[in-house]
Design a protein around this motif. Sequence first.
Motif, PDB file in Angstrom:
ATOM      1  N   LEU A  53     -42.625  -1.761 -48.546  1.00 31.31           N
ATOM      2  CA  LEU A  53     -43.431  -1.599 -49.761  1.00 31.31           C
ATOM      3  C   LEU A  53     -43.781  -0.126 -49.993  1.00 31.31           C
ATOM      4  CD1 LEU A  53     -45.850  -4.655 -49.604  1.00 31.31           C
ATOM      5  CD2 LEU A  53     -44.080  -4.224 -51.312  1.00 31.31           C
ATOM      6  N   ARG A  54     -44.088   0.584 -48.922  1.00 33.74           N
ATOM      7  CA  ARG A  54     -44.404   2.012 -49.056  1.00 33.74           C
ATOM      8  C   ARG A  54     -43.189   2.789 -49.557  1.00 33.74           C
ATOM      9  NH1 ARG A  54     -48.092   2.703 -43.645  1.00 33.74           N
ATOM     10  NH2 ARG A  54     -50.042   2.103 -44.650  1.00 33.74           N
ATOM     11  N   GLN A  55     -42.019   2.427 -49.042  1.00 34.39           N
ATOM     12  CA  GLN A  55     -40.801   3.095 -49.486  1.00 34.39           C
ATOM     13  C   GLN A  55     -40.552   2.817 -50.975  1.00 34.39           C
ATOM     14  OE1 GLN A  55     -37.753   1.669 -46.862  1.00 34.39           O
ATOM     15  NE2 GLN A  55     -38.146   3.241 -45.319  1.00 34.39           N
ATOM     16  N   GLN A  56     -40.750   1.561 -51.360  1.00 37.33           N
ATOM     17  CA  GLN A  56     -40.556   1.201 -52.758  1.00 37.33           C
ATOM     18  C   GLN A  56     -41.552   1.937 -53.659  1.00 37.33           C
ATOM     19  OE1 GLN A  56     -40.845  -3.047 -52.898  1.00 37.33           O
ATOM     20  NE2 GLN A  56     -38.813  -3.376 -51.996  1.00 37.33           N
ATOM     21  N   LEU A  57     -42.793   2.040 -53.221  1.00 34.35           N
ATOM     22  CA  LEU A  57     -43.808   2.740 -54.022  1.00 34.35           C
ATOM     23  C   LEU A  57     -43.522   4.248 -54.071  1.00 34.35           C
ATOM     24  CD1 LEU A  57     -47.091   0.939 -52.947  1.00 34.35           C
ATOM     25  CD2 LEU A  57     -45.982   0.858 -55.187  1.00 34.35           C
ATOM     26  N   GLY A  58     -43.014   4.784 -52.969  1.00 31.48           N
ATOM     27  CA  GLY A  58     -42.699   6.206 -52.937  1.00 31.48           C
ATOM     28  C   GLY A  58     -41.508   6.545 -53.812  1.00 31.48           C
TER      29      GLY A  58
END
Length: 117
Positions: free
Chosen positions: A110-115
């Motif tokens: 999720l962090r990668q997607q948000l980044g």
Amino acid sequence: MINRPLCALLLALGLTACASDPAPTEQLRLTEQALAQAKALGVAREQSAPLSQAEDKLAQAQAALQDGRHKQARLLAEQAELDARLAEAEHLNGKGREQLAELNQRIGRLRQQLGAM
């Protein structure tokens, strides 16, 4: 000073009290229940040393009960119950660690997607 007949009577009563341990049927039932619960969760004897020990001690307790050694049967059954509960706790702890690792992976994705946004 205690006279000899009274001393002998007290000694005989003391030995009788020690020899008259009741059969640990309730403890054996609790131990069998703890083993069944651990197995119901999916704990396997081959993968869990405590479960293996619990089953062995339960068998020893049942043999001691058959031989009339009620105190030893009770002690073995208590140990077997604790071993079964340890096996269950270790299993649940391992499952919890697996779930935590999975959640951490999801959070990372999720962090990668948000980044990337």
